[in-house]
Design an enzyme around this catalytic site. Structure first.
Site, PDB file in Angstrom:
ATOM      1  CD  GLU A 262      33.545  23.387  -0.072  1.00 22.59           C
ATOM      2  OE1 GLU A 262      33.075  24.682  -0.674  1.00 22.59           O
ATOM      3  OE2 GLU A 262      34.414  22.513  -0.855  1.00 22.59           O
ATOM      4  CG  HIS A 296      34.564  25.634  -3.762  1.00 20.77           C
ATOM      5  ND1 HIS A 296      33.890  24.961  -3.161  1.00 20.77           N
ATOM      6  CD2 HIS A 296      34.266  25.618  -4.780  1.00 20.77           C
ATOM      7  CE1 HIS A 296      32.689  24.611  -3.818  1.00 20.77           C
ATOM      8  NE2 HIS A 296      32.625  25.494  -5.171  1.00 20.77           N
TER       9      HIS A 296
END
Length: 330
Positions: A262, A296
């Site tokens: 990520e 996130h």
């Protein structure tokens, strides 16, 4: 007064760091995450505080060593982004925050699961296009009719289980060592996957051990209209298998607050979705509205931030006054 450099601090977070600074650390805020290019911002610091957006590799630790930094701590629970061997080789101590408000992530996981189960994303997309018809695909169960499976009933998994249980859902749980959680009926993974309308993942990621623990086999064991929710780590789920299952109708939807690798995606602004560097993720995201991806953000609540800061400050205070902290990672 010990100087601490804190990386990737947002403007709205600074007052929390300042108000909770009971040990009067000399705080040095850096807007972006720690990278090889901005290690010099930590000059004069005894320690630095990072989050999951930093790939703390050997080059980072070499730079920290040259600057005299003794402590590289993370304010997150997970630490798979930190090269512990590289830190140890340079006598740099690493510590973490073992837990923070579990409801921060649990509430997002529940929101995602219910959003897909009630087809809210699909309906919102259609109404914004002018289609206010009630489509057959909107037909849904209510929460007290649902069976929700929680894989990993730790702090966050238990918090989500409690939320669903209090709303009337049947909650199943799977983990290696079941506990006496009153909100959960523990079963094996096979039964959980086969019985659940929503499967939510809350396990830590251990590189090389549980990569893609949810793949084609596991997804194939789920109900055809089931929803899979991942707020743990992107590497735990085979995104290619999820895309294939959505294509052939053997999965009802996928929601994730995490994606594989990520750090190459989150925190960045792309001119177009097609500019994503991960083709599998791009293919998956094009399945919206059956797929919801958020950047996130599960931890991004006021109680969670306060917990992260308080524990991080205690970690620094402990190593500076006692030589160690109970939250040290070895």
């Amino acid at each position: 007064m010990a100087k601490i450099t804190i990386y990737n601090v947002k403007d709205y977070e600074k007052p929390f760091y300042e108000d909770l600074n009971k040990y009067d650390f000399d705080l040095n805020f850096v807007t972006g995450p720690l990278t090889a290019e901005n290690t010099n911002m930590a000059e004069g610091s005894v320690g630095v505080l990072i989050d999951g957006s930093t790939n703390a590799d050997a080059d980072i630790f070499a730079a920290m060593k040259n600057l005299g930094v003794k402590y590289v701590f993370t304010r997150f629970v997970g630490y798979n982004n930190i090269d512990l061997k590289a830190a140890s080789a340079r006598d740099i101590t690493v510590a973490r925050v073992p837990s923070y408000s579990p409801y921060s992530v649990a509430e997002l996981a529940l929101t995602m699961g219910v959003t897909l189960t009630r087809h809210v994303a699909q309906a919102t997309t259609n109404t914004h296009l002018g289609n206010f018809m009630i489509l057959p695909s909107y037909f849904a169960k209510e929460i007290d009719q649902l069976t929700v499976g929680i894989i990993g009933v730790g702090h966050m998994g238990a918090a989500e289980a409690k939320l669903y249980h209090n709303l009337g859902a049947k909650v199943l749980g799977y983990q290696r060592h079941p506990n006496d959680n009153p909100d959960v009926s523990f079963v094996d993974e096979t039964e959980l996957l086969a019985s659940s309308d929503i499967v939510s993942i809350h396990v830590p990621y251990f590189p090389g051990e549980n990569d893609m623990m949810i793949g084609a086999t596991e997804i194939g064991s789920m109900k055809d209209d089931a929803i899979l929710v991942n707020t743990a780590r992107g590497e735990l789920v085979d995104t290619g298998a999820v895309t294939a299952a959505l294509d052939d109708g053997t999965l009802g939807g996928y929601a994730a607050d995490v994606v594989p690798d990520e750090n190459q995606i989150f925190g960045k602004q792309f001119d177009s979705l097609d500019d994503l560097p991960d083709q599998e993720l791009l293919d998956l995201m094009k399945k919206y509205p059956n797929v919801i991806i958020t950047p996130h953000m599960g931890y991004d609540t006021e109680p969670a931030l306060e917990d992260m800061i308080k524990v991080s400050y205690e970690n620094f205070h402990d190593v500076l006054t006692k030589g160690e902290t109970e939250n040290q990672i070895k």
